[in-house]
Design an enzyme around this catalytic site. Sequence first.
Site, PDB file in Angstrom:
ATOM      1  CE1 TYR A  21      -4.237   1.761   0.588  1.00  0.00           C
ATOM      2  CE2 TYR A  21      -2.702   3.374   1.497  1.00  0.00           C
ATOM      3  CZ  TYR A  21      -3.957   3.061   1.008  1.00  0.00           C
ATOM      4  OH  TYR A  21      -4.922   4.025   0.923  1.00  0.00           O
ATOM      5  CG  PHE A  68      -7.164  16.206 -24.504  1.00  0.00           C
ATOM      6  CD1 PHE A  68      -7.161  15.707 -25.798  1.00  0.00           C
ATOM      7  CD2 PHE A  68      -7.691  15.414 -23.484  1.00  0.00           C
ATOM      8  CE1 PHE A  68      -7.680  14.454 -26.064  1.00  0.00           C
ATOM      9  CE2 PHE A  68      -8.203  14.155 -23.750  1.00  0.00           C
ATOM     10  CZ  PHE A  68      -8.193  13.668 -25.048  1.00  0.00           C
ATOM     11  CG  ASP A  69     -11.755  16.133 -25.938  1.00  0.00           C
ATOM     12  OD1 ASP A  69     -10.867  16.656 -26.651  1.00  0.00           O
ATOM     13  OD2 ASP A  69     -12.321  15.074 -26.223  1.00  0.00           O
ATOM     14  CG  ASP A  88      -1.952  17.663 -21.642  1.00  0.00           C
ATOM     15  OD1 ASP A  88      -1.405  16.545 -21.611  1.00  0.00           O
ATOM     16  OD2 ASP A  88      -3.150  17.817 -21.939  1.00  0.00           O
ATOM     17  CB  ALA A 117      -0.741  13.177 -23.661  1.00  0.00           C
ATOM     18  CE  LYS A 174      -4.144   9.554 -24.754  1.00  0.00           C
ATOM     19  NZ  LYS A 174      -4.363  10.846 -24.147  1.00  0.00           N
ATOM     20  CG  HIS A 214     -18.184  12.810 -28.505  1.00  0.00           C
ATOM     21  ND1 HIS A 214     -18.225  13.828 -27.569  1.00  0.00           N
ATOM     22  CD2 HIS A 214     -17.047  12.135 -28.259  1.00  0.00           C
ATOM     23  CE1 HIS A 214     -17.154  13.772 -26.814  1.00  0.00           C
ATOM     24  NE2 HIS A 214     -16.414  12.748 -27.200  1.00  0.00           N
TER      25      HIS A 214
END
Length: 458
Positions: free
Chosen positions: A72, A124-125, A215, A217, A258, A450
């Site tokens: 843990y 990004f979304d 960001d 990714a 990614k 979507h």
Amino acid sequence: MDIPYAEPYKIKMIEPIRLSSKEERLQWIKEAKYNLFNLRSEQVYIDLLTDSGTGSMSQNQWSQLMLGDESYAGATSYYKLKSAVNEITGFHYFLPTHQGRAAENVLFSVLVKEGDVVPGNTHFDTTKGHIEFRRALPVDCTIDEAKNTHNNHPFKGNIDIAKLKKAVAEHGVDKIPMIILTLTNNSAGGQPVSMENIKAVSEVAKENGIMLLIDGARYAENAYFIKNREAGYSEKTIAEIVKETFSYADAMTMSSKKDGYVNMGGFIAMHSQEIFEKASMFNIMYEGYITYGGMSGRDMNALAAGLYEGINYETLDARIKQVAYLGAQLDDYGIPVQHPYGGHAIFVNANEFLTHVPREEYIAQTLAIELYIEAGVRAVEIGTLLADRDPDSRENRYPAIEFVRLTIPRRTYTNNHMDVVAAALKNIFDRRETITSGYEIVKEAPILRHFTVELKKK
Ligand SMILES: *Cc1c(COP(=O)(O)O)cnc(C)c1O
């Protein structure tokens, strides 16, 4: 003769994929209410929905799973991952999270409050979602060249420094908790950001005392483009370029699905001890204790190995050349795509492809459905369905360009699969004049429609 490129690996284990008939696909897509997210994976032959967590792990990563430490607190797997993140990015403080959007949630809980403004290249979304959810405003300062698919600008992911300075002057530094640089600029077509631009953005941030967040990714793909396109970087290694990239930033969020080459995972890394301590509290509330943050020990081990594989030049070269291989075939067939080709996907310009379908009938979705019916290839709409409705008027927001994104998973498909995708699109292109109608919405969710939208044929 030049020796052609080939993948720096061979295949050891295979996963069968299912061929199907056109009749079956017509039935399945109808049952799926013409929403490709509703298809079962067995109904798909070649899946180009996303490159997120859909790649193949190496034998080294699989062997690391067996060495996972599931303690843990203080697991060896945590220290292995922390040391990889420190070495590759240069950031000292690190928090694991279960995926990229969780990293955003934890960090933005510390940094973003109502009324704030967050400038960047295209958010990004999920990044946009986490900013807007906190009643703050994301401001897209991407250069205008990104909107023209025929413009060959080598770094279409760049921030327009004049736009950025204007946003800072307009809203005031007190309202701006950070500037976000997304590498590569996913929404603009997997387009890279140059080191010159990263440096210039960081100067604006420093002059104004604003934090710069990356960001990251697809930071390794971004570094590949810098090496191959930017003066002064051809002799540098990907590791050196990555290190320099992060040296201009104060913190990063990562979707490990990614360039981390794993199926699940994410993290936050930063220099500030103060932000780390505040973020630790949210990490414990939302993700788990700070030495696992929603990841199992074995997954942290696989990610530590994946991060190193992700900055391997040959791996990146094979990947990005496979994307370009598909792009070049589509170009040969005269099919309109975003130029230059992106790092993780080819973006087909659906407006120029299906000129007879009215925009009210979802042009990019219509093309994505045609592609599925033609050959069982699942792509994704980056068009009007994704753009959603205006929150006030509830009218559709029609984007400047409707794209169908062909996203290539890492180390997963061969170029033969790319040939199938290209041939299927060519067949549709040859009969494009006969496609004159699209779809209408039967049912939709108020946001992020979507994923669950239900459609019927017009
Ligand atoms: C995928 C992605 C995210 C979100 O990460 P998840 O792991 O899907 O939650 C954030 N930013 C960019 C640029 C991404 O591509």
